[in-house]
Design a protein around this motif. Structure first.
Motif, PDB file in Angstrom:
ATOM      1  N   GLN A  89      25.919  54.701  29.309  1.00 23.64           N
ATOM      2  CA  GLN A  89      25.738  53.262  29.125  1.00 23.64           C
ATOM      3  C   GLN A  89      25.348  52.964  27.679  1.00 23.64           C
ATOM      4  N   PHE A  90      24.457  53.778  27.137  1.00 27.68           N
ATOM      5  CA  PHE A  90      24.062  53.616  25.739  1.00 27.68           C
ATOM      6  C   PHE A  90      25.268  53.749  24.818  1.00 27.68           C
ATOM      7  N   VAL A  91      26.051  54.796  24.998  1.00 27.71           N
ATOM      8  CA  VAL A  91      27.200  55.034  24.115  1.00 27.71           C
ATOM      9  C   VAL A  91      28.159  53.847  24.152  1.00 27.71           C
ATOM     10  N   LEU A  92      28.452  53.348  25.342  1.00 26.47           N
ATOM     11  CA  LEU A  92      29.404  52.241  25.454  1.00 26.47           C
ATOM     12  C   LEU A  92      28.816  50.921  24.954  1.00 26.47           C
ATOM     13  N   LEU A  93      27.533  50.689  25.206  1.00 26.30           N
ATOM     14  CA  LEU A  93      26.885  49.483  24.678  1.00 26.30           C
ATOM     15  C   LEU A  93      26.835  49.542  23.161  1.00 26.30           C
ATOM     16  N   LYS A 104      28.805  47.758  34.952  1.00 20.68           N
ATOM     17  CA  LYS A 104      27.357  47.892  35.144  1.00 20.68           C
ATOM     18  C   LYS A 104      26.591  47.235  33.997  1.00 20.68           C
ATOM     19  N   LEU A 105      27.091  47.388  32.774  1.00 17.80           N
ATOM     20  CA  LEU A 105      26.447  46.737  31.634  1.00 17.80           C
ATOM     21  C   LEU A 105      26.555  45.219  31.749  1.00 17.80           C
ATOM     22  N   GLU A 106      27.660  44.744  32.287  1.00 18.33           N
ATOM     23  CA  GLU A 106      27.827  43.303  32.518  1.00 18.33           C
ATOM     24  C   GLU A 106      26.831  42.830  33.583  1.00 18.33           C
ATOM     25  N   ALA A 107      26.651  43.613  34.646  1.00 13.76           N
ATOM     26  CA  ALA A 107      25.701  43.252  35.704  1.00 13.76           C
ATOM     27  C   ALA A 107      24.272  43.198  35.169  1.00 13.76           C
ATOM     28  N   SER A 134      23.607  42.062  32.289  1.00 15.46           N
ATOM     29  CA  SER A 134      23.672  40.975  31.294  1.00 15.46           C
ATOM     30  C   SER A 134      23.587  41.482  29.859  1.00 15.46           C
ATOM     31  N   LEU A 135      24.102  42.685  29.627  1.00 14.27           N
ATOM     32  CA  LEU A 135      24.101  43.248  28.285  1.00 14.27           C
ATOM     33  C   LEU A 135      25.421  42.991  27.564  1.00 14.27           C
ATOM     34  N   ILE A 136      26.492  42.828  28.331  1.00 20.30           N
ATOM     35  CA  ILE A 136      27.789  42.491  27.747  1.00 20.30           C
ATOM     36  C   ILE A 136      28.455  41.417  28.604  1.00 20.30           C
ATOM     37  N   GLU A 137      29.438  40.773  28.007  1.00 26.71           N
ATOM     38  CA  GLU A 137      30.293  39.838  28.739  1.00 26.71           C
ATOM     39  C   GLU A 137      31.725  40.334  28.598  1.00 26.71           C
ATOM     40  N   ARG A 138      32.455  40.290  29.705  1.00 26.52           N
ATOM     41  CA  ARG A 138      33.869  40.675  29.700  1.00 26.52           C
ATOM     42  C   ARG A 138      34.687  39.420  29.973  1.00 26.52           C
ATOM     43  N   GLU A 139      35.614  39.136  29.069  1.00 27.04           N
ATOM     44  CA  GLU A 139      36.443  37.942  29.201  1.00 27.04           C
ATOM     45  C   GLU A 139      37.904  38.357  29.194  1.00 27.04           C
ATOM     46  N   VAL A 140      38.726  37.623  29.928  1.00 30.00           N
ATOM     47  CA  VAL A 140      40.164  37.901  29.942  1.00 30.00           C
ATOM     48  C   VAL A 140      40.716  37.633  28.543  1.00 30.00           C
ATOM     49  N   ASP A 141      41.515  38.565  28.060  1.00 30.83           N
ATOM     50  CA  ASP A 141      42.153  38.448  26.748  1.00 30.83           C
ATOM     51  C   ASP A 141      43.277  37.417  26.836  1.00 30.83           C
ATOM     52  N   ARG A 167      32.108  41.342  24.633  1.00 29.18           N
ATOM     53  CA  ARG A 167      31.145  40.794  23.690  1.00 29.18           C
ATOM     54  C   ARG A 167      29.757  41.161  24.180  1.00 29.18           C
ATOM     55  N   VAL A 168      28.958  41.710  23.285  1.00 28.47           N
ATOM     56  CA  VAL A 168      27.569  42.034  23.611  1.00 28.47           C
ATOM     57  C   VAL A 168      26.780  40.733  23.594  1.00 28.47           C
ATOM     58  N   THR A 169      25.976  40.527  24.626  1.00 25.49           N
ATOM     59  CA  THR A 169      25.128  39.336  24.690  1.00 25.49           C
ATOM     60  C   THR A 169      23.993  39.462  23.674  1.00 25.49           C
ATOM     61  N   GLU A 170      23.282  38.369  23.459  1.00 22.10           N
ATOM     62  CA  GLU A 170      22.131  38.413  22.543  1.00 22.10           C
ATOM     63  C   GLU A 170      21.117  39.452  23.038  1.00 22.10           C
TER      64      GLU A 170
END
Length: 140
Positions: free
Chosen positions: A37-41, A76-79, A81-88, A98-101
């Motif tokens: 999770q750290f590596v991907l974040l 899992k990172l999205e759950a 609230s560490l990242i947001e995944r949006e349709v391209d 996109r990483v959240t604040e």
């Protein structure tokens, strides 16, 4: 003739890797992150800071991880609230990341913790730069 395990580079690398991974896991536990999770974040955060909203394939390639596993971990990172995944918009099959604040704050704290762990773990070597020079060609 069989080598003594202590004379086998692969065997020694295995043991070093296990010790290092335990140290990294301990450093990341207070941040509620696994190593992957750290590596991907951190990878997503790094790509975001360069103005790139990467897709999952870009993150997987940069991190050297399996694409399917990357997608699962990013969910899992999205759950968390560490990242947001949006349709391209250009490719509706792809997700832009996109990483959240909050995710950026956690990523920076985690990077600091991992760098401190690396410094403590590898700092006992007489020439850590020599280790880097040996590892780079092996990393592919």
């Amino acid at each position: 003739m069989a080598l003594d395990p202590g004379d086998s580079p692969g065997f020694l690398m295995w043991h070093v890797t296990l010790r290092w991974q335990r140290a990294i896991a301990a450093a990341l536990t207070p941040l509620d992150l696994t190593h992957v999770q750290f590596v991907l974040l951190a990878t997503t955060w790094w790509l975001n800071t360069r103005g790139e909203p990467p897709n999952q394939l870009t993150v997987a390639r940069q991190a050297g991880t399996d694409v399917k596993m990357t997608s699962q971990v990013l969910r899992k990172l999205e759950a968390k609230s560490l990242i947001e995944r949006e349709v391209d918009a250009a490719d509706t099959r792809a997700k832009r990341l996109r990483v959240t604040e909050h995710g950026a704050q956690v990523a920076q704290r985690a990077i600091t913790a991992v760098e401190a762990t690396d410094a403590a773990f590898f700092g006992t070597l007489p020439d850590p730069g020599a280790l880097l020079a040996m590892l780079r060609p092996l990393a592919g």
